[in-house]
Motif scaffolding. Structure first.
Motif, PDB file in Angstrom:
ATOM      1  N   ASP A 162       0.782  -1.364   0.040  1.00  0.00           N
ATOM      2  CA  ASP A 162       0.003  -0.148  -0.027  1.00  0.00           C
ATOM      3  C   ASP A 162       0.937   1.224   0.037  1.00  0.00           C
ATOM      4  O   ASP A 162       1.418   1.644   0.944  1.00  0.00           O
ATOM      5  N   ASP A 163       0.978   1.969  -1.216  1.00  0.00           N
ATOM      6  CA  ASP A 163       1.687   3.044  -1.301  1.00  0.00           C
ATOM      7  C   ASP A 163       3.025   3.088  -0.894  1.00  0.00           C
ATOM      8  O   ASP A 163       3.832   3.799  -0.098  1.00  0.00           O
ATOM      9  N   ALA A 164       3.866   1.915  -1.077  1.00  0.00           N
ATOM     10  CA  ALA A 164       5.111   1.514  -0.809  1.00  0.00           C
ATOM     11  C   ALA A 164       6.318   2.143  -1.840  1.00  0.00           C
ATOM     12  O   ALA A 164       5.967   2.335  -2.950  1.00  0.00           O
ATOM     13  N   GLU A 165       7.108   2.889  -1.279  1.00  0.00           N
ATOM     14  CA  GLU A 165       8.133   3.205  -2.168  1.00  0.00           C
ATOM     15  C   GLU A 165       9.126   2.189  -2.456  1.00  0.00           C
ATOM     16  O   GLU A 165       9.644   1.325  -1.748  1.00  0.00           O
ATOM     17  N   ILE A 166       9.370   2.019  -3.977  1.00  0.00           N
ATOM     18  CA  ILE A 166      10.205   1.171  -4.395  1.00  0.00           C
ATOM     19  C   ILE A 166      11.014   1.907  -5.573  1.00  0.00           C
ATOM     20  O   ILE A 166      10.724   2.716  -6.163  1.00  0.00           O
ATOM     21  N   PRO A 167      12.483   1.265  -5.721  1.00  0.00           N
ATOM     22  CA  PRO A 167      13.413   1.656  -6.823  1.00  0.00           C
ATOM     23  C   PRO A 167      12.779   1.202  -8.093  1.00  0.00           C
ATOM     24  O   PRO A 167      12.481   0.042  -8.259  1.00  0.00           O
TER      25      PRO A 167
END
Length: 224
Positions: A162-167
């Motif tokens: 849920d709305d996770a930051e990923i590269p």
């Protein structure tokens, strides 16, 4: 169907998402050169459309392969995307289609900026860019843009996020996802019948992007 007010998806600031895809540009297609899932899903959709149908491509990206595939089959295509850089590429690669810069959550059939209704909508990996709470109302909004019995073809990456930051290709983006049973439930709750489903294990060409399981759903708007 009224999708204004509380029923409309909340408008989170996605300018950082748009900026990331502006910068990525044509490298997106280089990182994801094999789009068998998308190609197959659209091929299935084409068997269900009348000649000269009006199709909305939500999160159209560079226009390839989806808008290109639909135009080549003789359909009228409107592509929308948040990224101006992606749209610039799409206009060059699929000049026969119409493209607009727009946020999915701001689309409407009626009003000064209304885009009308469509026979079909494609939405490949675009819902990933929303927060989880935004996805059910976004699906109801897409339903409002379809004519009764209209078709929705969508894809998501299976993930409990849920709305996770990923590269992502040298940038950071925020993504959400569902496990497949929950995704099916969310889609059905938005008054869609799921008429087909495919799953693909996908390994992007870029080492910057991890392998993923892609879910493709063919759906039909139910009710009036």
């Amino acid at each position: 169907m009224n999708v204004d007010g509380a029923d409309r998806a909340s408008r989170s600031d996605r300018s950082d998402q748009a900026a990331a895809f502006d910068a990525i540009g044509g490298r997106y297609d280089e990182a994801f050169p094999h789009k068998e899932g998308q190609l197959t899903a659209v091929a299935q959709l084409l068997t269900q459309l009348e000649p000269g149908s009006r199709v909305l491509d939500v999160g159209c990206g560079t226009g390839v392969p989806t808008a290109r595939q639909l135009v080549d089959a003789g359909h009228s295509v409107l592509g929308v995307d948040l990224s101006a850089g992606m749209l610039e590429l799409a206009r060059k690669q699929v000049p026969e289609a119409e493209f607009r810069q727009a946020d999915l959550t701001g689309l409407s059939a009626q009003g000064p900026d209304g885009i009308g209704q469509f026979d079909a909508i494609t939405c490949f990996f675009t819902l990933l860019m929303l927060e989880r709470a935004e996805i059910p109302p976004a699906l109801r909004l897409l339903r409002s843009l379809l004519r009764p019995g209209g078709r929705l073809t969508l894809s998501m990456v299976e993930a409990d996020l849920d709305d996770a930051e990923i590269p992502f290709l040298g940038h950071t983006i925020r993504v959400s996802g569902f496990l497949r049973d929950e995704l099916r439930s969310v889609v059905r709750d938005a008054d869609f019948e799921i008429t087909g489903e495919e799953t693909y294990a996908y390994a992007p060409a870029s080492n910057d992007v991890p392998p993923e399981h892609q879910l493709f759903l063919n759906c039909r708007r139910t009710g009036q």
